[in-house]
Design a protein around this motif. Structure first.
Motif, PDB file in Angstrom:
ATOM      1  N   UNK A   1      11.431 -29.192  51.465  1.00  0.00           N
ATOM      2  CA  UNK A   1      12.756 -28.720  51.052  1.00  0.00           C
ATOM      3  C   UNK A   1      13.309 -29.522  49.883  1.00  0.00           C
ATOM      4  N   UNK A   2      12.895 -30.778  49.740  1.00  0.00           N
ATOM      5  CA  UNK A   2      13.381 -31.598  48.632  1.00  0.00           C
ATOM      6  C   UNK A   2      12.986 -31.042  47.278  1.00  0.00           C
ATOM      7  N   UNK A   3      11.940 -30.232  47.244  1.00  0.00           N
ATOM      8  CA  UNK A   3      11.447 -29.710  45.977  1.00  0.00           C
ATOM      9  C   UNK A   3      11.783 -28.237  45.789  1.00  0.00           C
ATOM     10  N   UNK A   4      12.739 -27.750  46.582  1.00  0.00           N
ATOM     11  CA  UNK A   4      13.194 -26.368  46.454  1.00  0.00           C
ATOM     12  C   UNK A   4      14.358 -26.281  45.470  1.00  0.00           C
ATOM     13  N   UNK A   5      14.742 -25.042  45.143  1.00  0.00           N
ATOM     14  CA  UNK A   5      15.892 -24.829  44.270  1.00  0.00           C
ATOM     15  C   UNK A   5      17.172 -25.229  45.003  1.00  0.00           C
ATOM     16  N   UNK A   6      18.178 -25.705  44.243  1.00  0.00           N
ATOM     17  CA  UNK A   6      19.428 -26.139  44.886  1.00  0.00           C
ATOM     18  C   UNK A   6      20.085 -25.079  45.751  1.00  0.00           C
ATOM     19  N   UNK A   7      19.997 -23.814  45.361  1.00  0.00           N
ATOM     20  CA  UNK A   7      20.666 -22.779  46.156  1.00  0.00           C
ATOM     21  C   UNK A   7      20.091 -22.726  47.567  1.00  0.00           C
ATOM     22  N   UNK A   8      18.788 -23.025  47.711  1.00  0.00           N
ATOM     23  CA  UNK A   8      18.192 -23.087  49.046  1.00  0.00           C
ATOM     24  C   UNK A   8      18.572 -24.390  49.744  1.00  0.00           C
ATOM     25  N   UNK A   9      18.588 -25.482  49.005  1.00  0.00           N
ATOM     26  CA  UNK A   9      18.901 -26.772  49.592  1.00  0.00           C
ATOM     27  C   UNK A   9      20.309 -26.821  50.164  1.00  0.00           C
ATOM     28  N   UNK A  10      21.264 -26.119  49.523  1.00  0.00           N
ATOM     29  CA  UNK A  10      22.631 -26.108  50.040  1.00  0.00           C
ATOM     30  C   UNK A  10      22.652 -25.623  51.499  1.00  0.00           C
TER      31      UNK A  10
ATOM     32  N   UNK B   1      24.996 -33.813  39.000  1.00  0.00           N
ATOM     33  CA  UNK B   1      25.660 -34.764  38.135  1.00  0.00           C
ATOM     34  C   UNK B   1      26.713 -35.584  38.838  1.00  0.00           C
ATOM     35  N   UNK B   2      26.609 -35.726  40.163  1.00  0.00           N
ATOM     36  CA  UNK B   2      27.569 -36.503  40.942  1.00  0.00           C
ATOM     37  C   UNK B   2      26.906 -37.800  41.403  1.00  0.00           C
ATOM     38  N   UNK B   3      27.690 -38.835  41.680  1.00  0.00           N
ATOM     39  CA  UNK B   3      27.080 -40.094  42.133  1.00  0.00           C
ATOM     40  C   UNK B   3      26.494 -39.942  43.524  1.00  0.00           C
ATOM     41  N   UNK B   4      25.327 -40.531  43.737  1.00  0.00           N
ATOM     42  CA  UNK B   4      24.730 -40.471  45.067  1.00  0.00           C
ATOM     43  C   UNK B   4      25.464 -41.426  46.005  1.00  0.00           C
ATOM     44  N   UNK B   5      25.287 -41.209  47.289  1.00  0.00           N
ATOM     45  CA  UNK B   5      26.020 -41.979  48.293  1.00  0.00           C
ATOM     46  C   UNK B   5      25.171 -43.085  48.927  1.00  0.00           C
ATOM     47  N   UNK B   6      23.849 -42.914  48.940  1.00  0.00           N
ATOM     48  CA  UNK B   6      22.997 -43.827  49.692  1.00  0.00           C
ATOM     49  C   UNK B   6      21.986 -44.572  48.828  1.00  0.00           C
ATOM     50  N   UNK B   7      21.921 -44.281  47.537  1.00  0.00           N
ATOM     51  CA  UNK B   7      21.043 -45.023  46.635  1.00  0.00           C
ATOM     52  C   UNK B   7      19.581 -44.696  46.766  1.00  0.00           C
ATOM     53  N   UNK B   8      19.236 -43.476  47.187  1.00  0.00           N
ATOM     54  CA  UNK B   8      17.826 -43.135  47.431  1.00  0.00           C
ATOM     55  C   UNK B   8      17.103 -42.602  46.201  1.00  0.00           C
ATOM     56  N   UNK B   9      17.833 -42.204  45.161  1.00  0.00           N
ATOM     57  CA  UNK B   9      17.235 -41.447  44.067  1.00  0.00           C
ATOM     58  C   UNK B   9      17.027 -42.307  42.815  1.00  0.00           C
ATOM     59  N   UNK B  10      15.860 -42.115  42.201  1.00  0.00           N
ATOM     60  CA  UNK B  10      15.512 -42.774  40.943  1.00  0.00           C
ATOM     61  C   UNK B  10      15.041 -41.718  39.956  1.00  0.00           C
ATOM     62  N   UNK B  11      15.111 -42.037  38.691  1.00  0.00           N
ATOM     63  CA  UNK B  11      14.567 -41.159  37.663  1.00  0.00           C
ATOM     64  C   UNK B  11      13.944 -42.032  36.590  1.00  0.00           C
TER      65      UNK B  11
ATOM     66  N   UNK C   1      21.721 -37.061  48.674  1.00  0.00           N
ATOM     67  CA  UNK C   1      21.672 -37.761  47.392  1.00  0.00           C
ATOM     68  C   UNK C   1      21.006 -36.914  46.321  1.00  0.00           C
ATOM     69  N   UNK C   2      19.929 -36.243  46.687  1.00  0.00           N
ATOM     70  CA  UNK C   2      19.226 -35.413  45.703  1.00  0.00           C
ATOM     71  C   UNK C   2      20.122 -34.291  45.200  1.00  0.00           C
ATOM     72  N   UNK C   3      20.831 -33.642  46.100  1.00  0.00           N
ATOM     73  CA  UNK C   3      21.729 -32.571  45.691  1.00  0.00           C
ATOM     74  C   UNK C   3      22.844 -33.097  44.795  1.00  0.00           C
ATOM     75  N   UNK C   4      23.366 -34.258  45.112  1.00  0.00           N
ATOM     76  CA  UNK C   4      24.462 -34.809  44.311  1.00  0.00           C
ATOM     77  C   UNK C   4      23.988 -35.176  42.912  1.00  0.00           C
ATOM     78  N   UNK C   5      22.815 -35.799  42.797  1.00  0.00           N
ATOM     79  CA  UNK C   5      22.333 -36.161  41.467  1.00  0.00           C
ATOM     80  C   UNK C   5      21.976 -34.927  40.658  1.00  0.00           C
TER      81      UNK C   5
END
Length: 568
Positions: free
Chosen positions: A203-212, A244-254, A237-241
């Motif tokens: 699910x992490x690699x799906x489109x945002x509309x599905x992730x919501x 363009x929103x700040x993540x809450x738990x610090x899990x995401x890198x780019x 966190x993935x959805x927030x980044x």
């Protein structure tokens, strides 16, 4: 031992101010674990935990560790007792016991049919094939991504691998949606913890509309202690980044566009309290997580071992506002929205909606543009491409994060929309303000009280990002007061400073144009961008049909340069 201690500490944080003797005793037991303990020695401590909680160890992972230690110690009686307990009283799917190699022997035990029959009676159906399908999807997902590791590619090879990965993701999206619609959400009791983790990874690699939709169901499963809360944190966190929103738990890198083997940590809101939030999701401290992420990524060859992590620096704003470090400036977003505004002004809502979607889905928008997008949705049956469609609730959430306060605009909406928006606003506002950092807000607010102080602040070069401040969203009246003091000798310098804030995404282009035209009209008797002239619906001040525009033949050219829609 470190993992056990982190889990214990996390669970302690989860229970609000847990000061009971029971929890103190639990932490004491955790603190006595040693890395060199034998399985049989560990059994003694697990038995004490079991007794402490009257046969209901609250952490599933700890209970699984207990069962694993019993198996390694040869205590089959304890293992069998625990196996029946978690299936009968805790609703686990016995699939967990043959999903992992070390438990597959159970299928040959004489008491396996009895254990399996409990699950059938409790859950009415077996979902072994569901979990197996999820595992196969997860394997395909990871294989498509591992193909990029540990080697260099020609552009053609990289494009081919990219297409392959997108094809896998598209096929998995169809499968996962069908599975959830047909068999239900992949919670622990349905597909065991391993199957649930496989579904989450896909699910992490799906489109945002599905992730919501997925994250809403996952949130409910976590509330029912039927899914891993850390999985929810990652997906949140993935959805927030992505938005363009700040993540809450610090899990995401780019990675950077200049060096994709050096990582950035995506922005984290209210980072002072991030470990408290991580503890509530049964996650280790952020420092330990970063250390582990960098080590594993370096060993896998995904990051440079000598320089795996770098600060965002000047690229911070670019990433934050655009959600894509490969874009140039916040100005790009405003220019794109200009096209959508032009279509909306002309009444072509079906053309405006997809542009708004594509420009606002990964960006930090202005309230005015969000209102326009909502108005397009209300006036048209056309919702554009479902892959970038932003729901009414999502629009309200973004308004809240932009510092929006309910005003007369809500009164203009039909009750079917305004009533739920009003009902949700207070809760959203309270929730998300806790995650925004307002440390610089007071300094900017104080500077806005004086033009001299404000100009000095802008000349300092420091960027007071709109994403973390409400001040920019309510600065127009104060800026208007400043422009009343401007003269022919200093207004151009002042507006040059303001234009930089437009480029950074802090000030809306139409606010800039309105301020500029009011000043230009006072000093020259005409406006410059047409913001005061009749027939321009986007003007903030009251329009006056007698106001003339300087050099009208090049008006739309100037408006386009200032990210404004064309005048009628």
């Amino acid at each position: 031992m470190k993992r056990i201690l982190m889990l214990c500490a996390a669970m302690f944080a989860l229970v609000a101010n847990a000061q009971s003797e029971q929890w103190k005793a639990y932490l004491d037991i955790c603190g006595q674990f040693r890395a060199d303990m034998t399985p049989c020695e560990k059994m003694e401590f697990y038995a004490r935990m079991d007794s402490l909680f009257d046969g209901y160890i609250p952490l599933r992972r700890v209970e699984m560790n207990y069962m694993e230690a019993a198996l390694q110690c040869g205590d089959t009686a304890t293992f069998k007792r625990l196996a029946f307990r978690v299936v009968r009283w805790k609703g686990w799917n016995p699939l967990v016991f043959y999903y992992v190699d070390q438990y597959k022997f159970l299928k040959d035990c004489d008491w396996w049919p009895e254990l399996d029959s409990i699950q059938q009676a409790v859950h009415s159906r077996k979902d072994y094939s569901y979990a197996e399908t999820l595992h196969q999807m997860q394997q395909e997902d990871q294989a498509a991504r591992r193909a990029f590791h540990n080697r260099s590619f020609t552009p053609a090879e990289e494009d081919s691998l990219g297409r392959r990965m997108r094809d896998v993701d598209s096929a998995n999206l169809v499968k996962l949606k069908w599975l959830i619609d047909t068999l239900g959400f992949p919670s622990w009791d349905r597909v065991c913890s391993y199957g649930s983790a496989d579904a989450w990874l896909v699910a992490q690699h799906m489109h945002p509309w599905f992730q919501y939709g997925y994250v809403k169901q996952l949130r409910q499963a976590v509330a029912d202690t039927n899914a891993d809360p850390s999985n929810l944190a990652y997906l949140e966190d993935r959805l927030r980044t992505e938005r363009g929103l700040p993540q809450l738990y610090g899990t995401q890198f780019t990675s950077t566009s200049e060096n994709n083997r050096t990582a950035w940590q995506c922005p984290v809101a209210d980072i002072k309290n991030v470990n408290l939030r991580r503890g509530q999701m049964l996650m280790p401290p952020l420092e330990d997580y970063i250390e582990g992420y960098l080590k594993s990524s370096s060993e896998d060859g995904m990051l440079d071992s000598d320089n795996p992590l770098t600060e965002m620096g000047d690229n911070y704003v670019r990433y934050y506002y655009l959600g894509d470090q490969f874009s140039l400036l916040p100005m790009d977003m405003q220019q794109g929205v200009t096209d959508a505004v032009a279509y909306k002004t002309a009444g072509d809502y079906c053309a405006a909606i997809p542009i708004f979607c594509s420009r606002l889905s990964n960006h930090y928008p202005f309230v005015r543009d969000l209102k326009r997008y909502l108005e397009c949705l209300l006036h048209s049956e056309c919702v554009g491409n479902q892959y970038c469609y932003i729901s009414h609730y999502e629009v309200l959430e973004r308004m809240v994060l932009c510092g929006y306060e309910p005003d007369a605009w809500l009164d203009s909406l039909p009750d079917t929309l305004s009533v739920p928006l009003r009902a949700d606003y207070a809760n959203l506002r309270e929730e998300y303000l806790r995650y925004l950092n307002h440390e610089d807000d007071a300094e900017l607010t104080a500077a806005l009280a004086s033009r001299v102080d404000f100009e000095a602040l802008l000349r300092s070069g420091k960027n007071y990002h709109r994403y973390e401040l409400d001040t920019w969203n309510h600065a127009y009246p104060l800026l208007l007061k400043m422009t009343d003091e401007l003269t022919k000798g200093d207004y151009e310098e002042f507006f040059a400073l303001l234009w930089r804030e437009v480029e950074r995404g802090n000030l809306h282009a139409e606010d800039y144009a309105s301020l500029y035209d009011r000043t230009y009209y006072r000093l020259h008797g005409k406006d410059w961008y047409g913001a005061l002239a009749a027939g321009v619906p986007s003007a903030r001040p009251t329009t006056d049909k007698h106001i003339r525009t300087a050099k009208p033949k090049s008006l739309n050219e100037r408006r386009r340069a200032a990210c404004l829609p064309p005048a009628k």
